[in-house]
Scaffold this motif. Sequence first.
Motif, PDB file in Angstrom:
ATOM      1  N   VAL A  45       0.583  -1.655  -0.153  1.00  0.00           N
ATOM      2  CA  VAL A  45       0.054  -0.054  -0.095  1.00  0.00           C
ATOM      3  C   VAL A  45       0.467   1.153  -0.168  1.00  0.00           C
ATOM      4  O   VAL A  45       0.898   2.158  -1.216  1.00  0.00           O
ATOM      5  N   ARG A  46       1.939   1.385   0.980  1.00  0.00           N
ATOM      6  CA  ARG A  46       2.617   2.226   0.895  1.00  0.00           C
ATOM      7  C   ARG A  46       3.108   2.833  -0.791  1.00  0.00           C
ATOM      8  O   ARG A  46       3.827   3.924  -0.950  1.00  0.00           O
ATOM      9  N   THR A  47       4.371   1.230  -1.016  1.00  0.00           N
ATOM     10  CA  THR A  47       4.787   1.495  -2.522  1.00  0.00           C
ATOM     11  C   THR A  47       3.572   1.722  -3.499  1.00  0.00           C
ATOM     12  O   THR A  47       3.950   2.735  -4.097  1.00  0.00           O
ATOM     13  N   PHE A  48       2.865   2.049  -3.777  1.00  0.00           N
ATOM     14  CA  PHE A  48       1.106   2.513  -4.424  1.00  0.00           C
ATOM     15  C   PHE A  48       1.233   3.516  -4.529  1.00  0.00           C
ATOM     16  O   PHE A  48       0.761   4.630  -5.020  1.00  0.00           O
ATOM     17  N   SER A  49       1.052   3.836  -2.906  1.00  0.00           N
ATOM     18  CA  SER A  49       0.611   5.220  -2.467  1.00  0.00           C
ATOM     19  C   SER A  49       2.251   6.437  -3.074  1.00  0.00           C
ATOM     20  O   SER A  49       1.225   7.443  -3.103  1.00  0.00           O
ATOM     21  N   ARG A  50       2.893   5.823  -2.803  1.00  0.00           N
ATOM     22  CA  ARG A  50       4.169   6.400  -3.516  1.00  0.00           C
ATOM     23  C   ARG A  50       3.995   6.569  -4.905  1.00  0.00           C
ATOM     24  O   ARG A  50       4.836   7.773  -5.369  1.00  0.00           O
ATOM     25  N   HIS A  51       4.585   5.267  -5.649  1.00  0.00           N
ATOM     26  CA  HIS A  51       3.741   5.779  -6.962  1.00  0.00           C
ATOM     27  C   HIS A  51       2.701   6.234  -7.580  1.00  0.00           C
ATOM     28  O   HIS A  51       3.073   7.426  -9.018  1.00  0.00           O
ATOM     29  N   ALA A  52       1.502   6.261  -6.485  1.00  0.00           N
ATOM     30  CA  ALA A  52       0.791   7.504  -7.551  1.00  0.00           C
ATOM     31  C   ALA A  52       0.525   8.602  -7.681  1.00  0.00           C
ATOM     32  O   ALA A  52      -0.206   9.458  -7.725  1.00  0.00           O
ATOM     33  N   ASP A  53       1.651   9.214  -5.869  1.00  0.00           N
ATOM     34  CA  ASP A  53       1.778  10.433  -5.088  1.00  0.00           C
ATOM     35  C   ASP A  53      -0.126  11.061  -5.357  1.00  0.00           C
ATOM     36  O   ASP A  53       0.529  11.826  -5.920  1.00  0.00           O
ATOM     37  N   ALA A  54      -0.286  10.097  -4.235  1.00  0.00           N
ATOM     38  CA  ALA A  54      -1.560  10.194  -4.095  1.00  0.00           C
ATOM     39  C   ALA A  54      -1.956   9.295  -2.718  1.00  0.00           C
ATOM     40  O   ALA A  54      -1.626   8.547  -2.221  1.00  0.00           O
ATOM     41  N   HIS A  55      -3.392  10.035  -1.829  1.00  0.00           N
ATOM     42  CA  HIS A  55      -3.350   9.000  -0.735  1.00  0.00           C
ATOM     43  C   HIS A  55      -4.499   7.966  -0.503  1.00  0.00           C
ATOM     44  O   HIS A  55      -5.120   8.783  -1.968  1.00  0.00           O
ATOM     45  N   PRO A  56      -4.790   7.762  -0.075  1.00  0.00           N
ATOM     46  CA  PRO A  56      -5.702   6.322  -0.608  1.00  0.00           C
ATOM     47  C   PRO A  56      -7.040   6.894  -1.340  1.00  0.00           C
ATOM     48  O   PRO A  56      -7.870   6.218  -1.768  1.00  0.00           O
ATOM     49  N   TRP A  57      -7.724   7.816  -0.419  1.00  0.00           N
ATOM     50  CA  TRP A  57      -8.454   7.968  -0.873  1.00  0.00           C
ATOM     51  C   TRP A  57      -8.999   9.145  -2.086  1.00  0.00           C
ATOM     52  O   TRP A  57     -10.087   8.963  -2.458  1.00  0.00           O
ATOM     53  N   GLU A  58      -7.599   9.267  -2.611  1.00  0.00           N
ATOM     54  CA  GLU A  58      -7.467   9.422  -3.656  1.00  0.00           C
ATOM     55  C   GLU A  58      -7.599   8.738  -4.622  1.00  0.00           C
ATOM     56  O   GLU A  58      -7.594   9.385  -6.105  1.00  0.00           O
ATOM     57  N   TRP A  59      -7.321   7.444  -4.764  1.00  0.00           N
ATOM     58  CA  TRP A  59      -6.908   6.840  -5.961  1.00  0.00           C
ATOM     59  C   TRP A  59      -8.248   6.292  -6.974  1.00  0.00           C
ATOM     60  O   TRP A  59      -9.616   6.416  -5.973  1.00  0.00           O
ATOM     61  N   THR A  60      -7.768   6.011  -8.070  1.00  0.00           N
ATOM     62  CA  THR A  60      -8.744   5.439  -9.192  1.00  0.00           C
ATOM     63  C   THR A  60      -8.185   4.391  -9.594  1.00  0.00           C
ATOM     64  O   THR A  60      -7.040   3.977  -9.346  1.00  0.00           O
ATOM     65  N   SER A  61      -9.086   3.857 -10.123  1.00  0.00           N
ATOM     66  CA  SER A  61      -8.795   2.792 -10.592  1.00  0.00           C
ATOM     67  C   SER A  61      -7.853   2.598 -11.847  1.00  0.00           C
ATOM     68  O   SER A  61      -6.957   1.435 -12.692  1.00  0.00           O
ATOM     69  N   LYS A  62      -7.823   4.136 -12.682  1.00  0.00           N
ATOM     70  CA  LYS A  62      -6.467   3.688 -13.566  1.00  0.00           C
ATOM     71  C   LYS A  62      -5.561   4.077 -13.060  1.00  0.00           C
ATOM     72  O   LYS A  62      -4.038   3.678 -13.866  1.00  0.00           O
ATOM     73  N   MET A  63      -5.136   4.787 -11.995  1.00  0.00           N
ATOM     74  CA  MET A  63      -4.043   4.236 -11.452  1.00  0.00           C
ATOM     75  C   MET A  63      -3.653   3.334 -11.172  1.00  0.00           C
ATOM     76  O   MET A  63      -2.390   2.129 -11.098  1.00  0.00           O
ATOM     77  N   VAL A  64      -4.300   2.229 -10.816  1.00  0.00           N
ATOM     78  CA  VAL A  64      -4.129   0.919 -10.251  1.00  0.00           C
ATOM     79  C   VAL A  64      -3.505   0.134 -11.816  1.00  0.00           C
ATOM     80  O   VAL A  64      -2.619  -0.635 -11.562  1.00  0.00           O
ATOM     81  N   ASP A  65      -4.485  -0.108 -12.688  1.00  0.00           N
ATOM     82  CA  ASP A  65      -4.202  -0.426 -13.805  1.00  0.00           C
ATOM     83  C   ASP A  65      -3.054   0.169 -14.146  1.00  0.00           C
ATOM     84  O   ASP A  65      -1.802  -0.224 -15.012  1.00  0.00           O
ATOM     85  N   ASP A  66      -3.028   1.718 -14.442  1.00  0.00           N
ATOM     86  CA  ASP A  66      -1.154   2.485 -14.768  1.00  0.00           C
ATOM     87  C   ASP A  66       0.149   1.757 -13.975  1.00  0.00           C
ATOM     88  O   ASP A  66       1.145   0.879 -14.884  1.00  0.00           O
ATOM     89  N   ARG A  67      -0.179   0.804 -13.001  1.00  0.00           N
ATOM     90  CA  ARG A  67       0.728   0.484 -12.421  1.00  0.00           C
ATOM     91  C   ARG A  67       1.272  -0.708 -12.164  1.00  0.00           C
ATOM     92  O   ARG A  67       2.829  -1.036 -11.874  1.00  0.00           O
ATOM     93  N   LEU A  68       0.149  -0.819 -12.601  1.00  0.00           N
ATOM     94  CA  LEU A  68      -0.002  -3.055 -12.551  1.00  0.00           C
ATOM     95  C   LEU A  68       0.774  -3.068 -14.596  1.00  0.00           C
ATOM     96  O   LEU A  68       1.253  -3.891 -14.650  1.00  0.00           O
ATOM     97  N   GLY A  69      -0.042  -2.290 -15.031  1.00  0.00           N
ATOM     98  CA  GLY A  69       0.894  -2.421 -16.142  1.00  0.00           C
ATOM     99  C   GLY A  69       3.070  -2.025 -16.177  1.00  0.00           C
ATOM    100  O   GLY A  69       2.566  -2.261 -16.875  1.00  0.00           O
TER     101      GLY A  69
END
Length: 98
Positions: free
Chosen positions: A57-81
Amino acid sequence: MSRDGAVPGSASLQLVAGTVLLRPQEQVADAMLDGWRNQQLARNLAFSTIEGRLNAVRTFSRHADAHPWEWTSKMVDDRLGDLRAVRHLKTVDSAQLR
């Protein structure tokens, strides 16, 4: 649930009432993760499992440069891609997210 309606692990139990937060978003996110950690401990999960999840979770938060309540499905898709393209991963587990 307690008499006042607070659910164990909720942010209201993690943050002290009446205090002024210096970095509110960061501190609330940390309190959320602490509460989540406590919930997982209550479920008797292994420390290694809990730490792996928190690190993911912390790694993804740094990658997305956003807090959990700001995450979008696009951010997850981009990270997994990114993980699939750069590391050629077919499946992703929490250890590989770091």
